[in-house]
Structures are given as C-alpha cells and as structure tokens.
Design a protein around this motif. Structure first.
Motif, PDB file in Angstrom:
ATOM      1  N   VAL A   1      46.558  33.476  28.020  1.00 61.66           N
ATOM      2  CA  VAL A   1      45.937  34.408  27.798  1.00 61.66           C
ATOM      3  C   VAL A   1      46.109  35.596  28.820  1.00 61.66           C
ATOM      4  O   VAL A   1      46.475  35.883  29.245  1.00 61.66           O
ATOM      5  N   VAL A   2      45.786  36.704  28.364  1.00 68.10           N
ATOM      6  CA  VAL A   2      46.314  37.680  28.852  1.00 68.10           C
ATOM      7  C   VAL A   2      44.715  38.714  28.539  1.00 68.10           C
ATOM      8  O   VAL A   2      44.224  38.843  27.553  1.00 68.10           O
TER       9      VAL A   2
ATOM     10  N   PHE B   1      39.373  45.329  32.867  1.00 69.02           N
ATOM     11  CA  PHE B   1      38.360  45.222  32.818  1.00 69.02           C
ATOM     12  C   PHE B   1      37.567  44.102  33.222  1.00 69.02           C
ATOM     13  O   PHE B   1      36.593  44.185  33.873  1.00 69.02           O
ATOM     14  N   TRP B   2      37.965  43.141  32.381  1.00 65.34           N
ATOM     15  CA  TRP B   2      37.539  42.109  32.380  1.00 65.34           C
ATOM     16  C   TRP B   2      38.046  41.326  33.507  1.00 65.34           C
ATOM     17  O   TRP B   2      37.153  40.191  33.953  1.00 65.34           O
ATOM     18  N   LEU B   3      38.584  41.771  34.206  1.00 66.01           N
ATOM     19  CA  LEU B   3      38.967  40.663  35.023  1.00 66.01           C
ATOM     20  C   LEU B   3      38.724  41.488  36.727  1.00 66.01           C
ATOM     21  O   LEU B   3      38.392  40.734  37.550  1.00 66.01           O
TER      22      LEU B   3
ATOM     23  N   TRP C   1      40.738  27.271  44.256  1.00 70.08           N
ATOM     24  CA  TRP C   1      40.786  27.452  43.358  1.00 70.08           C
ATOM     25  C   TRP C   1      40.897  29.695  43.840  1.00 70.08           C
ATOM     26  O   TRP C   1      41.266  30.196  42.827  1.00 70.08           O
ATOM     27  N   LEU C   2      40.714  29.753  44.728  1.00 74.61           N
ATOM     28  CA  LEU C   2      41.471  30.948  45.537  1.00 74.61           C
ATOM     29  C   LEU C   2      42.916  31.612  44.622  1.00 74.61           C
ATOM     30  O   LEU C   2      42.909  32.833  44.595  1.00 74.61           O
ATOM     31  N   PRO C   3      43.802  30.871  45.206  1.00 77.30           N
ATOM     32  CA  PRO C   3      44.927  30.998  45.350  1.00 77.30           C
ATOM     33  C   PRO C   3      44.897  31.625  43.647  1.00 77.30           C
ATOM     34  O   PRO C   3      45.267  32.594  43.007  1.00 77.30           O
ATOM     35  N   TYR C   4      44.181  30.912  42.552  1.00 74.30           N
ATOM     36  CA  TYR C   4      44.603  31.518  40.817  1.00 74.30           C
ATOM     37  C   TYR C   4      43.868  32.322  41.199  1.00 74.30           C
ATOM     38  O   TYR C   4      43.964  33.702  39.753  1.00 74.30           O
ATOM     39  N   MET C   5      42.196  32.883  41.609  1.00 76.72           N
ATOM     40  CA  MET C   5      41.459  33.947  41.302  1.00 76.72           C
ATOM     41  C   MET C   5      42.147  35.253  41.671  1.00 76.72           C
ATOM     42  O   MET C   5      42.271  36.528  41.114  1.00 76.72           O
ATOM     43  N   ILE C   6      42.852  35.139  43.096  1.00 75.89           N
ATOM     44  CA  ILE C   6      43.631  36.318  43.769  1.00 75.89           C
ATOM     45  C   ILE C   6      44.647  36.701  43.026  1.00 75.89           C
ATOM     46  O   ILE C   6      44.837  37.892  42.560  1.00 75.89           O
ATOM     47  N   ASP C   7      45.384  35.268  42.779  1.00 71.93           N
ATOM     48  CA  ASP C   7      47.132  35.619  41.858  1.00 71.93           C
ATOM     49  C   ASP C   7      46.613  36.333  39.981  1.00 71.93           C
ATOM     50  O   ASP C   7      47.393  37.457  40.042  1.00 71.93           O
ATOM     51  N   SER C   8      45.537  36.243  39.540  1.00 70.14           N
ATOM     52  CA  SER C   8      45.570  36.533  38.046  1.00 70.14           C
ATOM     53  C   SER C   8      44.688  38.240  38.394  1.00 70.14           C
ATOM     54  O   SER C   8      45.319  38.709  37.892  1.00 70.14           O
TER      55      SER C   8
ATOM     56  N   THR D   1      53.430  37.149  37.317  1.00 66.42           N
ATOM     57  CA  THR D   1      53.569  35.835  38.101  1.00 66.42           C
ATOM     58  C   THR D   1      54.411  35.201  36.780  1.00 66.42           C
ATOM     59  O   THR D   1      54.439  35.062  36.090  1.00 66.42           O
ATOM     60  N   PRO D   2      55.969  34.446  37.649  1.00 65.06           N
ATOM     61  CA  PRO D   2      56.379  32.876  36.432  1.00 65.06           C
ATOM     62  C   PRO D   2      55.381  32.213  35.495  1.00 65.06           C
ATOM     63  O   PRO D   2      54.466  31.913  36.783  1.00 65.06           O
TER      64      PRO D   2
END
Length: 348
Positions: free
Chosen positions: A197-198, A202-204, A276-283, A293-294
């Motif tokens: 999913v990309v 706005f939704w991010l 979950w913070l690493p995923y949310m910050i990276d996204s 992000t690879p």
C-alpha cells in the motif's frame, strides 16, 4: 526493484523469476535460498502461533474466571482480542509475502488484509490509551476509582476502541482514497502478485495524528502515574505512628495494588510503542522522500510491530501471578470442572 521495471515500461530480464509465470504484468520474485527461507518461516510462524494461543489464553482466563471480571481486565481481554486477530488474519499472510516476496491471495484479500492490519494496530493503541486513563484514576484516587471506572464505562471504551479504527480503516482502504495522486506508483507496486500500500501525504498526516495523539496522552498520564506513585510510596514510608498505620492499612494496600498494576501495564505500553514507532516514523518520513525505503526494511519494521501481538501474554505471565495460575488451570483442563469459574486466583 520490481517497481522500476514497470514504471519504466520495460520488461524484466529473461533470467528474472516472476510471481506468476507467463502472466503479463507479474511482479518480479526475489526468493530466499532454502536455508534462510526455512529459518524465516519458522520464526514468523512461531510468532503467529504465540500471538494466537497466547492471547487466547488471556481472553479465556479473564472471561472464564469471575474473579477477573474487573473493568481493567475487560479492557485487557479486548486488547488481547485485537492481538489475537492480528495473529489470525494478518501475520500468516504477511509471512508468505515476506518470505516469497509475492502476494498469492488476490487483490480483494489484499485490501481486506491491509484494512485489518491498520484497524487492529489502532484498536490496540486506543485500548492502551483507555487503560492508561483507567490506571491514572486508580492510582490517583484508588478509593473512589470503583465508582468512576465501572464495567459500563469499560464497555464504552471497548466499543470506541473497536468502532473507530474499523470505521476509519474501512473508509480509507475500501474507497481507494489512500492513494489519490499516487495512482501510477501504486499501480507499479501492486503488479500481479504484489500487495504493498502506498498512502498519500494527507492520509499519512491523519495516521500521524491518530497514532501520536493517543501516544502523547499515554505518555503524559503514565508520567503523572509514576510521579503520584512515588509520592505515595514516600508517604507510606513516613508513617511512624501505629495508630496511623492501622487506620491506613486498607488504603495503603489498595494504593500498592493499583501502583503495581499500573507498572505492569506501563511495560505493555512501552513494548507497544517500541514495536510500532519505527514503522510509523519510517512510513511518515518515507512519504516525503518518495517512498525510497527498501522492501526488506519495510518488512522488518512491519514484523517488529506484529511481534508485539505475541509479546503481551509473556508480559502478563511475567508480572501477573493470577494469569500464571489461570493459565495452569486452562492448560491442565481443570476449567471444565464444575464451579471452576469461582476459583480464587489471588490466594497465596
């Protein structure tokens, strides 16, 4: 990179493996060798099994034993349900995608899978937010707490923790609003055999607010909880008179119990945020950098978050004696006996 071939309107090299051979528009497959593949399947499958059966034990314990029917424990049982559903509906299919680098379950199920992934993550966060409110009231005013945070109030909190994430996730992913303006990139990443999913900026931003607003509430409340707990501990230590000690025994005992529960649930909160913070910050950052992000980094962050669903039962087993006793009764089959629901789990 499979997106590069499609965005450039060029064909992958003849030697490249495809998710679906002889299918136009198939994603390029990047399989692991047999050794790492077996290891990854073992690790991911173990996480899924632990998430399913560990949280099933938590739910069964709280719902079966009447002594555990408290407002806080009902919130914990509902949180365990969210983690259980991650283990059932999200982790097994993500495991295949991560190891095989292909999605073999169709576009419709890809949308459903993504919807569940997002909804259950936010559901867990909302549960933890309400649990922090519950603990704050319990620690700051333990004697009045039973009248403020009742089973009915807990039920409302549980309802909100489920309805809002499911409604939000369904509205975003089933309307297709999440990739407005990114259709070309989304189409490239979601070739035949892809499920990535990309989400547009706005939704991010909405995701950012939905994640970090409850997170800030949790951090503020738990900071106050531990400040109050420290003051209470000092006050108890300063009790010198036997008369004062006897008259305050019940209040002291209640305060100690609530502080211990707050510390245990504080560990659960910290574990969730670290996961979950690493995923949310990276996204969030990745959307402003052109999604660079690879895929393997994305998968690592995703599984770091998923593993939180398997972690909570271990935290309860480590800090809650009642959960260890309940787990023993369930595993040994003693719960099928008459009146087993009335067993005293808090006896020494």
């Amino acid at each position: 990179d499979k997106a590069v071939y499609l965005l450039g309107n060029s064909s992958p090299p003849a030697s490249a493996q495809l998710c679906y051979e002889n299918v136009t528009g198939s994603c390029v497959k990047t399989p692991y060798s047999p050794g790492p593949r077996l290891i990854l399947y073992t690790v991911f499958a173990s996480g899924a099994v632990l998430a399913v059966f560990g949280n099933l034990l938590v739910m069964t314990s709280i719902l079966h034993f009447k002594q555990l029917h408290s407002p806080t424990n009902l919130l914990i049982a509902s949180l365990a349900c969210a983690d259980f559903l991650v283990g059932v509906t999200v982790m097994p299919f993500s495991m295949v995608r991560s190891v095989e680098s292909c999605w073999y379950f169709g576009r419709s199920f890809c949308t459903f899978h993504t919807c569940c992934d997002v909804a259950f993550c936010y559901s867990s966060l909302f549960h933890l937010c309400f649990i922090s409110i519950d603990r704050y009231i319990a620690v700051t005013d333990p004697l009045v707490y039973p009248t403020k945070f009742t089973v009915s109030v807990s039920g409302i909190c549980i309802g909100v923790s489920w309805i809002l994430p499911l409604a939000y996730s369904g509205a975003v992913f089933y309307t297709g609003a999440y990739d407005d303006g990114l259709e070309e990139l989304s189409s490239a990443l979601n070739c035949v055999g892809g499920c990535q999913v990309v989400v547009n900026q706005f939704w991010l931003w909405v995701d950012f607010l939905l994640f970090f607003t409850p997170t800030c509430v949790i951090i503020i409340l738990y900071s106050n909880i531990f400040l109050v707990a420290r003051k209470q501990a000092k006050r108890i230590e300063n009790i010198n008179s036997k008369v004062e000690e006897v008259s305050g025994t019940h209040k002291i005992r209640v305060a100690k119990r609530e502080r211990k529960a707050a510390k245990t649930l504080g560990v659960t909160v910290v574990a969730f945020l670290i996961s979950w913070l690493p995923y949310m910050i990276d996204s969030f950052i990745d959307s402003f950098l052109g999604f660079i992000t690879p895929s393997y980094v994305y998968e690592i962050f995703s599984w770091f978050g998923y593993c939180n669903s398997a972690l909570n039962p271990f935290i309860y087993a480590l800090f809650y004696p009642w959960f260890r006793r309940a787990m023993k009764l369930i595993i040994t089959g003693q719960v099928i006996k008459d009146s087993s629901s009335n067993v005293n789990l808090f006896s020494n």
